[in-house]
Write a protein that holds these residues in place. Structure first.
Motif, PDB file in Angstrom:
ATOM      1  N   LYS A   1       0.829  -1.195   0.000  1.00  0.00           N
ATOM      2  CA  LYS A   1       0.000   0.000   0.000  1.00  0.00           C
ATOM      3  C   LYS A   1       0.862   1.243   0.000  1.00  0.00           C
ATOM      4  CE  LYS A   1      -4.293   1.434   0.227  1.00  0.00           C
ATOM      5  NZ  LYS A   1      -5.322   1.013  -0.731  1.00  0.00           N
ATOM      6  N   ARG A   2       1.926   1.220   0.780  1.00  0.00           N
ATOM      7  CA  ARG A   2       2.795   2.379   0.855  1.00  0.00           C
ATOM      8  C   ARG A   2       3.464   2.651  -0.486  1.00  0.00           C
ATOM      9  NH1 ARG A   2       5.863   2.265   6.740  1.00  0.00           N
ATOM     10  NH2 ARG A   2       3.992   2.537   8.004  1.00  0.00           N
ATOM     11  N   ARG A   3       3.883   1.589  -1.170  1.00  0.00           N
ATOM     12  CA  ARG A   3       4.484   1.777  -2.484  1.00  0.00           C
ATOM     13  C   ARG A   3       3.489   2.380  -3.457  1.00  0.00           C
ATOM     14  NH1 ARG A   3       6.795  -3.363  -1.473  1.00  0.00           N
ATOM     15  NH2 ARG A   3       5.193  -4.344  -2.753  1.00  0.00           N
ATOM     16  N   SER A   4       2.253   1.888  -3.385  1.00  0.00           N
ATOM     17  CA  SER A   4       1.212   2.393  -4.277  1.00  0.00           C
ATOM     18  C   SER A   4       0.954   3.869  -4.028  1.00  0.00           C
ATOM     19  CB  SER A   4      -0.084   1.592  -4.072  1.00  0.00           C
ATOM     20  OG  SER A   4      -1.136   2.151  -4.806  1.00  0.00           O
ATOM     21  N   ILE A   5       0.915   4.247  -2.738  1.00  0.00           N
ATOM     22  CA  ILE A   5       0.669   5.644  -2.372  1.00  0.00           C
ATOM     23  C   ILE A   5       1.824   6.520  -2.842  1.00  0.00           C
ATOM     24  CG2 ILE A   5       0.457   7.239  -0.426  1.00  0.00           C
ATOM     25  CD1 ILE A   5      -1.046   5.003   1.047  1.00  0.00           C
ATOM     26  N   ARG A   6       3.045   6.063  -2.624  1.00  0.00           N
ATOM     27  CA  ARG A   6       4.202   6.842  -3.042  1.00  0.00           C
ATOM     28  C   ARG A   6       4.199   7.073  -4.547  1.00  0.00           C
ATOM     29  NH1 ARG A   6       6.954   3.549   0.885  1.00  0.00           N
ATOM     30  NH2 ARG A   6       7.664   4.818   2.628  1.00  0.00           N
ATOM     31  N   GLN A   7       3.843   6.025  -5.290  1.00  0.00           N
ATOM     32  CA  GLN A   7       3.797   6.152  -6.743  1.00  0.00           C
ATOM     33  C   GLN A   7       2.758   7.172  -7.151  1.00  0.00           C
ATOM     34  OE1 GLN A   7       3.055   2.122  -7.897  1.00  0.00           O
ATOM     35  NE2 GLN A   7       5.152   1.449  -7.478  1.00  0.00           N
ATOM     36  N   ARG A   8       1.626   7.176  -6.448  1.00  0.00           N
ATOM     37  CA  ARG A   8       0.569   8.128  -6.774  1.00  0.00           C
ATOM     38  C   ARG A   8       1.013   9.555  -6.480  1.00  0.00           C
ATOM     39  NH1 ARG A   8      -3.001   6.417  -3.471  1.00  0.00           N
ATOM     40  NH2 ARG A   8      -3.711   4.757  -4.822  1.00  0.00           N
ATOM     41  N   GLN A   9       1.787   9.718  -5.370  1.00  0.00           N
ATOM     42  CA  GLN A   9       2.220  11.059  -5.008  1.00  0.00           C
ATOM     43  C   GLN A   9       3.230  11.635  -5.997  1.00  0.00           C
ATOM     44  OE1 GLN A   9       0.604  12.347  -2.589  1.00  0.00           O
ATOM     45  NE2 GLN A   9      -0.395  10.453  -2.032  1.00  0.00           N
ATOM     46  N   THR A  10       3.981  10.777  -6.675  1.00  0.00           N
ATOM     47  CA  THR A  10       5.024  11.257  -7.571  1.00  0.00           C
ATOM     48  C   THR A  10       4.507  11.639  -8.936  1.00  0.00           C
ATOM     49  OG1 THR A  10       5.519   8.987  -8.270  1.00  0.00           O
ATOM     50  CG2 THR A  10       6.799   9.870  -6.413  1.00  0.00           C
ATOM     51  N   LYS A  11       3.240  11.370  -9.216  1.00  0.00           N
ATOM     52  CA  LYS A  11       2.660  11.749 -10.489  1.00  0.00           C
ATOM     53  C   LYS A  11       2.512  13.268 -10.559  1.00  0.00           C
ATOM     54  CE  LYS A  11      -0.006   7.492 -11.190  1.00  0.00           C
ATOM     55  NZ  LYS A  11      -1.367   6.944 -11.356  1.00  0.00           N
ATOM     56  N   PRO A  12       2.586  13.853 -11.745  1.00  0.00           N
ATOM     57  CA  PRO A  12       2.402  15.306 -11.879  1.00  0.00           C
ATOM     58  C   PRO A  12       1.057  15.737 -11.309  1.00  0.00           C
ATOM     59  CG  PRO A  12       3.237  14.352 -13.911  1.00  0.00           C
ATOM     60  CD  PRO A  12       2.866  13.206 -13.030  1.00  0.00           C
TER      61      PRO A  12
ATOM     62  N   VAL B   1     -10.065  11.185  -2.588  1.00  0.00           N
ATOM     63  CA  VAL B   1      -9.569  12.262  -1.731  1.00  0.00           C
ATOM     64  C   VAL B   1      -9.134  11.748  -0.358  1.00  0.00           C
ATOM     65  CG1 VAL B   1     -10.249  14.322  -0.435  1.00  0.00           C
ATOM     66  CG2 VAL B   1     -10.774  14.155  -2.867  1.00  0.00           C
ATOM     67  N   SER B   2      -9.976  10.952   0.284  1.00  0.00           N
ATOM     68  CA  SER B   2      -9.671  10.467   1.620  1.00  0.00           C
ATOM     69  C   SER B   2      -8.390   9.636   1.631  1.00  0.00           C
ATOM     70  CB  SER B   2     -10.837   9.630   2.161  1.00  0.00           C
ATOM     71  OG  SER B   2     -10.537   9.131   3.450  1.00  0.00           O
ATOM     72  N   GLU B   3      -8.276   8.712   0.700  1.00  0.00           N
ATOM     73  CA  GLU B   3      -7.090   7.863   0.634  1.00  0.00           C
ATOM     74  C   GLU B   3      -5.844   8.690   0.335  1.00  0.00           C
ATOM     75  OE1 GLU B   3      -5.342   3.958  -1.750  1.00  0.00           O
ATOM     76  OE2 GLU B   3      -7.378   4.674  -2.154  1.00  0.00           O
ATOM     77  N   PHE B   4      -5.984   9.683  -0.533  1.00  0.00           N
ATOM     78  CA  PHE B   4      -4.855  10.542  -0.891  1.00  0.00           C
ATOM     79  C   PHE B   4      -4.330  11.286   0.342  1.00  0.00           C
ATOM     80  CE2 PHE B   4      -2.842  14.433  -2.302  1.00  0.00           C
ATOM     81  CZ  PHE B   4      -2.103  14.050  -3.415  1.00  0.00           C
ATOM     82  N   ILE B   5      -5.247  11.893   1.111  1.00  0.00           N
ATOM     83  CA  ILE B   5      -4.845  12.657   2.291  1.00  0.00           C
ATOM     84  C   ILE B   5      -4.235  11.746   3.355  1.00  0.00           C
ATOM     85  CG2 ILE B   5      -5.664  14.094   4.199  1.00  0.00           C
ATOM     86  CD1 ILE B   5      -7.782  15.218   2.270  1.00  0.00           C
ATOM     87  N   GLN B   6      -4.825  10.569   3.547  1.00  0.00           N
ATOM     88  CA  GLN B   6      -4.272   9.639   4.514  1.00  0.00           C
ATOM     89  C   GLN B   6      -2.884   9.166   4.091  1.00  0.00           C
ATOM     90  OE1 GLN B   6      -7.264   6.802   6.424  1.00  0.00           O
ATOM     91  NE2 GLN B   6      -8.438   7.578   4.701  1.00  0.00           N
ATOM     92  N   GLY B   7      -2.700   9.007   2.792  1.00  0.00           N
ATOM     93  CA  GLY B   7      -1.390   8.633   2.281  1.00  0.00           C
ATOM     94  C   GLY B   7      -0.358   9.706   2.566  1.00  0.00           C
TER      95      GLY B   7
ATOM     96  N   TRP C   1     -12.344  11.284  10.615  1.00  0.00           N
ATOM     97  CA  TRP C   1     -12.537  12.704  10.305  1.00  0.00           C
ATOM     98  C   TRP C   1     -12.798  12.878   8.807  1.00  0.00           C
ATOM     99  CZ3 TRP C   1     -10.872  16.944   7.589  1.00  0.00           C
ATOM    100  CH2 TRP C   1     -11.109  18.218   8.132  1.00  0.00           C
ATOM    101  N   LEU C   2     -12.019  12.211   7.999  1.00  0.00           N
ATOM    102  CA  LEU C   2     -12.174  12.317   6.546  1.00  0.00           C
ATOM    103  C   LEU C   2     -13.471  11.666   6.070  1.00  0.00           C
ATOM    104  CD1 LEU C   2      -8.481  11.636   5.496  1.00  0.00           C
ATOM    105  CD2 LEU C   2      -9.743  13.781   5.185  1.00  0.00           C
ATOM    106  N   LEU C   3     -13.912  10.641   6.769  1.00  0.00           N
ATOM    107  CA  LEU C   3     -15.200  10.022   6.448  1.00  0.00           C
ATOM    108  C   LEU C   3     -16.321  11.040   6.614  1.00  0.00           C
ATOM    109  CD1 LEU C   3     -16.832   7.427   5.783  1.00  0.00           C
ATOM    110  CD2 LEU C   3     -16.954   7.013   8.250  1.00  0.00           C
ATOM    111  N   GLN C   4     -16.263  11.812   7.692  1.00  0.00           N
ATOM    112  CA  GLN C   4     -17.263  12.851   7.906  1.00  0.00           C
ATOM    113  C   GLN C   4     -17.112  13.971   6.871  1.00  0.00           C
ATOM    114  OE1 GLN C   4     -19.551  12.257  10.357  1.00  0.00           O
ATOM    115  NE2 GLN C   4     -18.392  10.362  10.602  1.00  0.00           N
TER     116      GLN C   4
END
Length: 218
Positions: free
Chosen positions: A15-26, A36-42, A66-69
């Motif tokens: 999961k961490r690798r997947s999140i890191r890969q997503r963060q490195t995209k332009p 949105v929730s998954e992105f912020i938690q990542g 908090w993000l669920l709300q």
């Protein structure tokens, strides 16, 4: 309950690798509202550290709720105070008082993260934050008072007898010089031992650790 849910997921290396890969995209590659929730938690997992594993887990679980709300209304404007109140109401007495002590101590750090990161989430329409500054100690002292009565009285008829003044008086017993006195909270809560109401093993272990903290440790 502040469930294991996404907390367990972000702990895995995959999961961490997947999140890191997503963060490195332009940034031009926008994410959908559903992400949105998954992105912020990542972002939180990658950039924030608490003082212990217990604090880290507690804050990640709180942020998940908090993000669920925050995302449930599908709005471009997030009111931080209202969302935080809704989160406390949702969690209520499913956690021991020590949970709220951790939130108070870590709130400045978490709110700074939210104020910085939420508007920067790469969605088509940027998210705006309202009521970014408010008295977190007041919200939590009120919730602690409400939680005590929720635990003390189990039936609707009993709860119906509780007055606003009852809540206010209990809040006053928790606070001195605008600070929550956790020793006072511990004494009051000692009259209603915390009961774990989940079958999830990981969540049970987390709650047991939280509940074992003494006032001087929070």
């Amino acid at each position: 309950m502040v469930k294991q849910g996404h907390y367990a997921g972000v702990q895995s290396n995959k999961k961490r690798r997947s999140i890191r890969q997503r963060q490195t995209k332009p940034v031009a590659n926008k994410i959908t509202r559903q992400d949105v929730s998954e992105f912020i938690q990542g972002r939180y997992v990658l950039t924030q550290r608490g003082t212990s594993d217990l604090v880290d887990e507690t804050m990640q679980r709180f942020l998940s709720t908090w993000l669920l709300q925050a995302t449930s209304a599908d709005s471009d404007v997030w009111d931080m105070k209202i969302i935080t109140q809704q989160t406390f109401t949702h969690i209520a007495n499913q956690v021991p008082w020590q949970f709220y002590a951790v939130i108070v101590k870590q709130w400045d750090k978490l709110s700074h993260f939210l104020i910085k990161e939420v508007p920067a989430v790469p969605v088509a329409t940027p998210i705006k934050l309202m009521q970014q500054v408010f008295d977190i100690k007041l919200l939590i002292s009120q919730q602690l008072a409400i939680n005590w009565y929720l635990t003390r009285f189990n039936t609707e008829s009993q709860l119906a007898t509780i007055k606003t003044t009852d809540i206010s008086q209990l809040v006053k017993s928790f606070v001195a010089a605008d600070e929550i006195v956790w020793q006072n909270v511990a004494v009051v809560y000692s009259t209603i031992p915390f009961k774990i109401k989940t079958d999830d093993v990981t969540t049970k272990k987390w709650l047991v650790k939280l509940n074992s903290l003494q006032p001087e440790q929070v």
